[in-house]
Design an enzyme around this catalytic site. Structure first.
Site, short mmCIF file in Angstrom:
data_model
loop_
_atom_site.label_atom_id
_atom_site.label_comp_id
_atom_site.label_asym_id
_atom_site.label_seq_id
_atom_site.Cartn_x
_atom_site.Cartn_y
_atom_site.Cartn_z
N HIS A 129 0.85 -1.20 0.00
CA HIS A 129 0.00 0.00 0.00
C HIS A 129 0.89 1.26 0.00
CE1 HIS A 129 -2.98 -2.67 2.40
NE2 HIS A 129 -3.41 -2.61 1.16
N LYS A 188 -17.83 -7.34 8.44
CA LYS A 188 -16.49 -7.91 8.30
C LYS A 188 -15.74 -7.87 9.63
CE LYS A 188 -12.98 -7.49 4.71
NZ LYS A 188 -12.53 -6.71 3.56
N ARG A 217 -1.44 -6.25 -8.45
CA ARG A 217 -0.32 -7.15 -8.13
C ARG A 217 -0.14 -8.25 -9.15
NH1 ARG A 217 -2.43 -7.93 -2.07
NH2 ARG A 217 -4.32 -7.68 -3.28
N SER A 243 -2.34 -7.84 2.98
CA SER A 243 -2.70 -7.68 4.40
C SER A 243 -3.04 -9.03 5.02
CB SER A 243 -3.89 -6.73 4.55
OG SER A 243 -3.52 -5.43 4.20
P1 ADP Z 1 -9.42 -4.59 0.05
O1 ADP Z 1 -8.98 -6.03 0.17
O2 ADP Z 1 -10.44 -4.19 1.06
O3 ADP Z 1 -9.72 -4.13 -1.35
P2 ADP Z 1 -6.73 -3.88 0.55
O4 ADP Z 1 -6.37 -3.07 1.74
O5 ADP Z 1 -6.26 -5.28 0.49
O6 ADP Z 1 -8.24 -3.71 0.46
O7 ADP Z 1 -6.24 -3.20 -0.79
C1 ADP Z 1 -6.45 -1.87 -1.14
C2 ADP Z 1 -5.71 -1.57 -2.44
O8 ADP Z 1 -4.33 -1.81 -2.24
C3 ADP Z 1 -6.11 -2.43 -3.64
O9 ADP Z 1 -6.05 -1.63 -4.81
C4 ADP Z 1 -5.03 -3.46 -3.69
O10 ADP Z 1 -4.83 -3.95 -5.01
C5 ADP Z 1 -3.84 -2.64 -3.25
N1 ADP Z 1 -2.78 -3.47 -2.71
C6 ADP Z 1 -2.88 -4.41 -1.76
N2 ADP Z 1 -1.68 -5.01 -1.53
C7 ADP Z 1 -0.80 -4.41 -2.39
C8 ADP Z 1 0.58 -4.61 -2.69
N3 ADP Z 1 1.34 -5.53 -2.10
N4 ADP Z 1 1.12 -3.79 -3.62
C9 ADP Z 1 0.37 -2.86 -4.23
N5 ADP Z 1 -0.94 -2.67 -4.04
C10 ADP Z 1 -1.53 -3.43 -3.13
#
Ligand code: ADP
Length: 152
Positions: free
Chosen positions: A17, A41, A90, A127
């Site tokens: 992120h 959730k 990703r 995450s």
């Molecule tokens: P959700 O699962 O609720 O959509 P996340 O917090 O997992 O939320 O993801 C939010 C955003 O961050 C999404 O666009 C996701 O693709 C992006 N994201 C998650 N992990 C990564 C990563 N390792 N690198 C780049 N972007 C990521």
């Protein structure tokens, strides 16, 4: 002013992120990290903790804001007058998932989704994996910004 929201759960914020947010501010005047609240959730970190981790990470960056919202992302964009949604990609699974959401959002509102490919070195981070490492007492600090601290 060009503003984008970066929506997600951020349970917790990861270096993946972080990569997208810091690259996003080179494209937009403001990036609003928006934590979507979904009452059904179960989260590992409370909303307050997730917001605090992100605030602390970007405390010296005035172009990055943190908020929470309920309901549809496009409705929230309209409410705060934002025209762009920023998302990270990703892998092909992310692409398929994000494509359906972006098309749906375009049907609902004239809001563009902008995708950034993740940096190679953080593309494996999610995450859900971080939470698993934490639950099993692994060293999660390699995967998250320094502000993410797990209370014992
Ligand atoms: P959700 O699962 O609720 O959509 P996340 O917090 O997992 O939320 O993801 C939010 C955003 O961050 C999404 O666009 C996701 O693709 C992006 N994201 C998650 N992990 C990564 C990563 N390792 N690198 C780049 N972007 C990521």
């Amino acid at each position: 002013m060009k503003r984008a929201i970066f929506p997600g759960s951020f349970d917790p914020i990861t270096l993946g992120h972080y990569d997208i947010i810091t690259r996003g501010v080179t494209l937009f005047d403001e990036v609003i990290v928006a934590i979507g609240v979904n009452a059904s959730k179960k989260y590992m970190f409370s909303l307050e903790e997730r917001m605090a981790f992100i605030r602390e990470t970007f405390k010296d960056e005035p172009k990055i804001k943190v908020v929470s919202y309920k309901g549809l992302t496009v409705d929230f964009c309209k409410e705060i007058g934002v025209d762009f949604i920023l998302r990270g990609l990703r892998n092909p699974a992310d692409f398929e998932f994000e494509k359906a959401i972006a098309h749906t959002n375009r049907d609902l509102a004239p809001i563009e989704t902008v995708f950034l490919l993740t940096a190679a070195k953080t593309s494996y981070i999610a995450s859900s994996i971080v939470r698993d490492v934490i639950r099993n007492n692994g060293d999660y600090t390699k995967l998250v910004p320094k502000s993410v601290v797990v209370k014992q």
